[in-house]
Design an enzyme around this catalytic site. Structure first.
Site, short mmCIF file in Angstrom:
data_model
loop_
_atom_site.label_atom_id
_atom_site.label_comp_id
_atom_site.label_asym_id
_atom_site.label_seq_id
_atom_site.Cartn_x
_atom_site.Cartn_y
_atom_site.Cartn_z
N CYS A 240 74.91 118.60 -30.37
CA CYS A 240 73.81 117.90 -29.71
C CYS A 240 73.74 118.30 -28.23
O CYS A 240 73.33 119.41 -27.92
CB CYS A 240 73.95 116.39 -29.90
SG CYS A 240 72.44 115.47 -29.50
N HIS B 267 75.17 115.60 -35.87
CA HIS B 267 76.51 115.20 -35.45
C HIS B 267 77.53 115.20 -36.59
O HIS B 267 77.71 114.17 -37.25
CB HIS B 267 76.46 113.80 -34.84
CG HIS B 267 75.83 113.74 -33.49
ND1 HIS B 267 76.57 113.66 -32.32
CD2 HIS B 267 74.53 113.76 -33.10
CE1 HIS B 267 75.74 113.62 -31.28
NE2 HIS B 267 74.50 113.68 -31.73
N GLU C 242 80.70 115.02 -36.41
CA GLU C 242 81.82 114.12 -36.13
C GLU C 242 81.54 112.69 -36.60
O GLU C 242 82.47 111.87 -36.68
CB GLU C 242 82.16 114.14 -34.63
CG GLU C 242 81.25 113.33 -33.73
CD GLU C 242 79.92 113.98 -33.39
OE1 GLU C 242 79.24 113.48 -32.47
OE2 GLU C 242 79.54 114.97 -34.05
#
Length: 227
Positions: free
Chosen positions: A86, A195, A197
């Site tokens: 991002c 994302h 994660e």
């Protein structure tokens, strides 16, 4: 145990999530600060998401000039695996480690949703654990995720096989060719808007998909480091 540096800039807000993903994957996260002049001998680096320096000037533009990025750029040119997520993707573009730029979403709104992606390229340090053409679902949250490039850049990106991920089902932000993630020519630097994660644990991952589709990026880099 492999060590992966997680860079924190003023305004970064996903560094703890990235560190958790690294631990779940089986590596040791190492804190790196934007004022650090080196990367402390880590084996790979993650530039997390957030709003570094409040997104002033342009998203990622100020962070690209920070001391730690000098060391990251130098390492990347020597083969250090670097992942930008991002805002980290924006920083990689502003640092000229990746081509193109990320601008305001075409609908002028912030978007937050689970997003289906196609894995286009697996010959990178961060995608070797996937299969080419695999469909994965990971969260997407951005206001400036619209990937743009000049016609010459886009032709080279496509021609050199630098597209790593594409948006599936629909283009959420107006990105050219539905590009969600890129790599450099060597394949050690990867940037993507969604994302990974946030999709590393079944309980907290997206309801669609496996819930852990993002873990593949962090597992991939560990496999690449082992050779």
């Amino acid at each position: 145990m492999s060590k992966i540096g997680i860079v924190t800039f003023p305004g970064t807000l996903d560094d703890r999530d990235a560190a958790r993903a690294v631990r779940i994957a089986g590596a040791e996260p190492v804190e790196l600060w934007h004022k650090d002049s080196d990367v402390k001998g880590v084996d790979a680096v993650v530039l997390p998401g957030g709003f570094s320096y409040g997104d002033y000037l342009r998203c990622g533009a100020i962070s690209a000039q920070s001391p730690v990025m000098g060391a990251v750029i130098e390492g990347a040119k020597k083969g250090l695996p670097v992942l930008g997520i991002c805002n980290g993707f924006q920083i990689l573009c502003e640092s000229h480690l990746l081509p193109g730029a990320l601008i305001r979403n075409h609908h002028q709104k912030f978007i937050c949703r689970d997003q289906a992606l196609e894995v286009v390229r697996t010959e990178t340090a961060w995608t070797g654990a996937f299969e080419k053409g695999q469909r994965i679902v990971i969260p997407l949250k951005n206001g400036e995720g619209n990937f743009q490039a000049t016609p010459e850049q886009l032709e080279r990106i496509e021609g050199e096989g630098q597209v790593v991920f594409r948006y599936l089902d629909f283009d959420p932000n107006g990105s050219m060719n539905q590009i969600a993630g890129l790599c450099n020519e060597a394949g050690n630097v990867v940037g993507l808007m969604p994302h990974p994660e946030h999709a590393v644990e079944d309980v907290f991952g997206p309801e669609s998909g496996s819930g852990t589709d993002g873990l593949g990026l962090f597992k991939s880099v560990l496999e690449s480091l082992l050779g």
